[in-house]
Scaffold this motif. Structure first.
Motif, PDB file in Angstrom:
ATOM      1  N   CYS A  78       0.927  -1.310   0.049  1.00 30.75           N
ATOM      2  CA  CYS A  78      -0.087   0.066  -0.086  1.00 30.75           C
ATOM      3  C   CYS A  78       0.934   1.046   0.000  1.00 30.75           C
ATOM      4  O   CYS A  78       1.916   1.242   0.595  1.00 30.75           O
ATOM      5  N   LEU A  79       0.553   2.206  -0.847  1.00 37.71           N
ATOM      6  CA  LEU A  79       1.130   3.700  -0.674  1.00 37.71           C
ATOM      7  C   LEU A  79       0.077   4.463  -0.443  1.00 37.71           C
ATOM      8  O   LEU A  79      -1.113   4.556  -0.772  1.00 37.71           O
ATOM      9  N   LEU A  80       0.316   5.326   0.806  1.00 45.46           N
ATOM     10  CA  LEU A  80      -0.416   6.549   1.069  1.00 45.46           C
ATOM     11  C   LEU A  80      -0.319   7.704   0.204  1.00 45.46           C
ATOM     12  O   LEU A  80       0.976   7.970   0.035  1.00 45.46           O
ATOM     13  N   VAL A  81      -1.305   8.374  -0.118  1.00 43.81           N
ATOM     14  CA  VAL A  81      -1.017   9.457  -1.009  1.00 43.81           C
ATOM     15  C   VAL A  81      -1.464  10.894  -0.281  1.00 43.81           C
ATOM     16  O   VAL A  81      -2.550  11.019   0.038  1.00 43.81           O
ATOM     17  N   TYR A  82      -0.393  11.687  -0.135  1.00 46.73           N
ATOM     18  CA  TYR A  82      -0.702  13.047   0.517  1.00 46.73           C
ATOM     19  C   TYR A  82      -0.660  14.112  -0.388  1.00 46.73           C
ATOM     20  O   TYR A  82       0.622  14.018  -1.177  1.00 46.73           O
ATOM     21  N   PRO A  83      -1.400  15.386  -0.287  1.00 48.02           N
ATOM     22  CA  PRO A  83      -0.930  16.449  -1.088  1.00 48.02           C
ATOM     23  C   PRO A  83       0.236  17.022  -0.696  1.00 48.02           C
ATOM     24  O   PRO A  83       0.311  17.210   0.632  1.00 48.02           O
ATOM     25  N   GLY A  84       1.233  17.261  -1.551  1.00 54.90           N
ATOM     26  CA  GLY A  84       2.265  18.138  -1.007  1.00 54.90           C
ATOM     27  C   GLY A  84       2.281  19.682  -1.522  1.00 54.90           C
ATOM     28  O   GLY A  84       1.168  20.038  -2.288  1.00 54.90           O
ATOM     29  N   PRO A  85       3.266  20.463  -1.101  1.00 56.12           N
ATOM     30  CA  PRO A  85       3.307  21.799  -1.661  1.00 56.12           C
ATOM     31  C   PRO A  85       3.318  22.016  -3.078  1.00 56.12           C
ATOM     32  O   PRO A  85       3.958  21.404  -3.814  1.00 56.12           O
TER      33      PRO A  85
END
Length: 195
Positions: A78-85
């Protein structure tokens, strides 16, 4: 391919949109780590930045905006995806959805294309499903169809017709689930919500 903590990916916005589409994010992730035949991709929140941070472990106190799960005979993950700058300048890519929906045919609750348009499978499936839902489920309240999840059991056969079939519509929550078919074989599902 291994993913180090907080691997950043830059994804272009499509057309004039001010947010990243789920299929664009998924195709960027698959371009980075390879395409698994079996995967699930879920989007929980809108990404208004052109950068994705891929993490193998959760960030403290922050809910990921999306998740990519894969499985194959030798492993899963699993990869968790977060919004970056956001990165300047924001990249944009032209996108004409009619290149996908124009050649498609609708028969009842099924939309089909005889050959896959020149886009990635996630983009094709999501565009076909959205077009189908607009045709078969007219909703009068304000909003739009939003992609939630794509679950694939295998890859389609490019020699077969690709179809999306509306299977489940829940009027109380405005949720829709459609199945994805390669020829006569069911190969996955796609979920949408009206919001």
């Amino acid at each position: 391919m291994t993913t180090s903590p907080d691997t950043p990916l830059v994804v272009p916005f499509l057309g004039a949109r001010g947010y990243l589409q789920g299929p664009s994010m998924l195709e960027a992730i698959q371009g980075h780590r390879g395409i698994e035949p079996q995967f699930t991709f879920k989007v929980r929140s809108r990404f208004t930045t052109n950068r994705l941070d891929l993490c193998a472990t959760p960030r403290d106190g922050v809910t990921p905006g999306a998740e990519y799960h894969w499985r194959n005979p030798t492993n899963s993950g699993c990869l968790l995806v977060y919004p970056g700058p956001a990165l300047d300048p924001e990249q944009r890519a032209p996108f004409d959805e009619t290149l996908i929906t124009g050649p498609a045919s609708i028969d009842g609750e099924r939309i089909s294309v005889d050959r896959q348009p020149p886009f990635g499978l996630p983009t094709v499936v999501v565009s076909l499903n959205k077009h189908l839902l607009h045709q078969i489920w007219p909703i009068t309240q304000p909003g739009r169809w939003v992609f939630m999840a794509l679950d694939m059991e295998t890859t389609p056969d490019p020699a077969q017709t690709l179809s999306v079939v509306a299977e489940k519509r829940i009027a109380s929550s405005l949720l829709a689930r459609s199945s994805i078919h390669s020829g006569q074989r069911r190969i996955g599902t796609v979920d949408f919500i009206w919001r």
